[in-house]
Design an enzyme around this catalytic site. Structure first.
Site, PDB file in Angstrom:
ATOM      1  N   LYS A 265       5.051  -2.589  24.579  1.00  0.00           N
ATOM      2  CA  LYS A 265       6.395  -2.921  24.092  1.00  0.00           C
ATOM      3  C   LYS A 265       6.257  -3.826  22.880  1.00  0.00           C
ATOM      4  O   LYS A 265       5.665  -4.896  22.954  1.00  0.00           O
ATOM      5  CB  LYS A 265       7.200  -3.623  25.188  1.00  0.00           C
TER       6      LYS A 265
ATOM      7  N   LYS B 297       7.532   1.628  23.844  1.00  0.00           N
ATOM      8  CA  LYS B 297       8.861   1.237  23.387  1.00  0.00           C
ATOM      9  C   LYS B 297       8.751   0.407  22.115  1.00  0.00           C
ATOM     10  O   LYS B 297       7.930  -0.506  22.093  1.00  0.00           O
ATOM     11  CB  LYS B 297       9.526   0.421  24.501  1.00  0.00           C
TER      12      LYS B 297
ATOM     13  N   SER C 143      18.064   0.927  21.540  1.00  0.00           N
ATOM     14  CA  SER C 143      19.434   0.801  21.049  1.00  0.00           C
ATOM     15  C   SER C 143      19.561   1.018  19.544  1.00  0.00           C
ATOM     16  O   SER C 143      20.473   1.709  19.090  1.00  0.00           O
ATOM     17  CB  SER C 143      19.983  -0.575  21.434  1.00  0.00           C
TER      18      SER C 143
HETATM   19  C1  PBG Z   1      14.342  -6.990  27.989  1.00  0.00           C
HETATM   20  C2  PBG Z   1      14.677  -5.679  27.354  1.00  0.00           C
HETATM   21  C3  PBG Z   1      15.072  -5.465  26.034  1.00  0.00           C
HETATM   22  C4  PBG Z   1      15.304  -4.087  25.912  1.00  0.00           C
HETATM   23  C5  PBG Z   1      15.031  -3.510  27.150  1.00  0.00           C
HETATM   24  N1  PBG Z   1      14.635  -4.514  28.024  1.00  0.00           N
HETATM   25  C6  PBG Z   1      15.329  -6.421  24.942  1.00  0.00           C
HETATM   26  C7  PBG Z   1      14.232  -7.173  24.334  1.00  0.00           C
HETATM   27  O1  PBG Z   1      13.065  -7.024  24.667  1.00  0.00           O
HETATM   28  O2  PBG Z   1      14.548  -7.972  23.462  1.00  0.00           O
HETATM   29  C8  PBG Z   1      15.753  -3.385  24.669  1.00  0.00           C
HETATM   30  C9  PBG Z   1      16.339  -2.024  24.875  1.00  0.00           C
HETATM   31  C10 PBG Z   1      17.062  -1.463  23.701  1.00  0.00           C
HETATM   32  O3  PBG Z   1      17.054  -2.004  22.578  1.00  0.00           O
HETATM   33  O4  PBG Z   1      17.701  -0.433  23.893  1.00  0.00           O
HETATM   34  N2  PBG Z   1      15.126  -7.201  29.157  1.00  0.00           N
END
Ligand code: PBG
Length: 338
Positions: free
Chosen positions: A208, A262, A288
């Site tokens: 991630k 991701k 997103s």
């Molecule tokens: C953390 C989490 C995030 C996303 C999924 N789980 C945010 C981050 O890491 O800042 C992002 C998902 C997306 O942007 O669709 N709980």
């Protein structure tokens, strides 16, 4: 013949191969397609917010809303009717605190929602619970803070174990740790097994990245990181590929049942490398910002949003994803059913 060799290769000493022959009709193209996105590949991310009586649309994620528990259940039933096999749930609590205690509270919003979902849809939908603290902490980081303001790895991992137990007790099929703490998967597996939840699986957000593509998500869960901070001290640097493979290998060794890459589209090289390496299912999260960009350009008529969505999902699958978390899940399921 003069100049470069003729494109037909006629007379060049090898048989003529015309690649366009198999592209000629829709039926031929269907017959030889290597990759197809199906409804079975899709997981829909959903948001449930405590203390609201009507769904609240998320302006930076057109078509998505913060749901009440009731509207969440209706949304889940709609996914079942569309044939989408899974959802991943994020909670937005009414009150946040320094430790993020709403995440492991038995009466926390995600726990309440999970048990309602389980009652409503039984085993027809795979219920995945995102496991993190950022939605629940008042400082917006994914863990608890040490006195110097950095995220305390081991204290956070301890809390993740508690969150996993609360989510499992509420009915999650899969917990999905997304905080990028070292050792989180092993600690969660031990906590689950120690409490008799040996059938609850772990989907590890393994590779991630610290991406700017999470912007709309932070609106969706009302998260602002204190002092204009970021997550670069725990999420991966977009410049790096090798450590993604190290993260994935560790998560599999610690007991991850599935691993995730991701974001998706800007990381297809990582996705392909991971898919070539591991023997567990590989997920990709089209996040997103990826969704918002397609939606925004589609709304302006600059691209055909439906076609681009399907093209991008096809690319993500072609690169090696077995399943895709995507805000397009319901829409694309409708499209695929034609
Ligand atoms: C953390 C989490 C995030 C996303 C999924 N789980 C945010 C981050 O890491 O800042 C992002 C998902 C997306 O942007 O669709 N709980």
């Amino acid at each position: 013949m003069e100049g470069p060799r003729s494109w037909t290769a006629a007379g060049a000493g090898f048989p003529e191969r015309r690649l366009r022959r198999l592209r000629r009709t829709p039926a031929l193209r269907r017959l030889v397609a290597e990759t197809r996105v199906t409804v079975d590949d899709l997981v829909a991310p959903l948001f449930v917010r405590e203390g609201i009586s009507e769904p609240v649309p998320i302006s930076s994620l057109p078509g998505q809303s913060q749901q009440t528990v009731g509207s969440l259940v209706l949304e889940a039933k709609r996914l079942v009717s569309l044939g989408v096999p899974g959802l991943v749930l994020f909670g937005v609590p009414e009150r946040k605190d320094a430790r993020g205690s709403g995440a492991w509270d038995r009466d926390g919003i995600v726990q309440v929602a999970l048990s309602e979902l389980r009652n409503a849809v039984g085993d027809e939908l795979v219920l995945i619970a995102d496991l993190c603290l950022d939605e629940y902490t008042d400082h917006g980081h994914c863990g608890v803070l040490a006195p110097d303001g950095t995220v305390d790895n081991d204290a956070t991992v301890d809390r993740y174990g508690a969150v996993a137990l609360a989510q499992a007790a509420a009915g999650a099929d899969i917990v999905a740790p997304s905080g990028m703490m070292d050792g989180q998967v092993g600690a969660i597996r031990a906590a689950l097994d120690g409490a008799g939840h040996d059938q609850v699986a772990i989907l590890a957000y393994a590779a991630k990245y610290a991406s700017a593509l999470y912007g709309p998500f932070r609106d969706a869960v009302d998260v602002t990181i204190v002092g204009g901070g970021d997550r670069r001290a725990y999420q991966q640097d977009p410049a790096n590929r090798r450590e993604a493979l190290a993260e994935v290998a560790l998560d599999v060794a610690e007991g991850a049942d599935l691993v995730m890459v991701k974001p998706a589209l800007a990381y297809l090289d990582i996705l392909a490398a991971v898919a070539a390496t591991v023997d567990v299912p590989v997920a990709a999260y089209q996040v997103s910002g990826e969704y918002a960009m397609v939606k925004a350009a589609g709304e302006r008529g600059w691209i055909d949003g439906d076609a681009v969505a399907l093209e991008q999902l096809t690319a993500i699958k072609r690169a090696g994803a077995d399943l895709i978390l995507t805000y397009f899940a319901a829409e694309v399921a409708g499209q695929l059913h034609g």
